[in-house]
Design an enzyme around this catalytic site. Sequence first.
Site: not given
Length: 279
Positions: A105, A155
Amino acid sequence: MVDRFVAGESLDDALRATRELAERGISVTLDHLGEGITSPTGALASRDAYLRALDALAGYGTRAEVSVKLSAFGQALPGGDDLALANVTPVVEAAAAIGSTVTLDMEEASTVDSTLRILATLRARHPSTGAVLQSYLHRTPHDAAALATAGSRVRLVKGAYREAAGVALQSKADVERAYEQCLEILMTGAGYPMIGSHDPRMIAYAHELAVRTGRARDSYEFQMLYGIRVPEQNRLAADGYLVRAYVPFGADWYGYFMRRLAERPANVLFFLRALASRN
């Protein structure tokens, strides 16, 4: 609110959510809550929590992966890059051993260079290790182009942290235009884009780009937060698209929400709108 957006405090809760989503044809990425740890002991605890999760996910393959925040592995501590790399490497290896993978992330803008350096090191041995890019950062088109390569998993999200104007776009319209620009870079590249958005316009644009570039449906996926736009997740999965729900779990659910709500006022509206609507 917690019941709607967090699977629960325990690994059993996360596994229950994983099974329920799998029954609807939706993959998962598990996020063990506990970012921003303040001690090496806390970093080891994060590592061990992910190792237990991956052990329990054996047999799911890539239908169940994990997402990690490097701040939970010691990135902000002295010697942060080396410490975070040492702690996350066993997690990446454990994921590879069960046929799964890990996505790093992205957090505050100040950590982007560190996170991308760690990503490059991990990908040298485990090329399926994924990364997250935030379209609202001025630098992201360049980063997207650098990562739009064969085997790279990215992502793309809009970005949820409060950043200064010199670092990030401030208006909703500018962020959306930047998302479209970065999405086009990724979808026309050779990597594996992961469209992290609940925005119908961005989902429709992803469909348009897939048609324009001739992408097969198994060469990209849609990712949404657990509990957000559930009917849309189900619809996309039923239509044969790859859909993955981002499923947070763990005892730090209160800190998770308080940090998200404090970082940007828009996050408050985002969660309240999702809570108020079945769609």
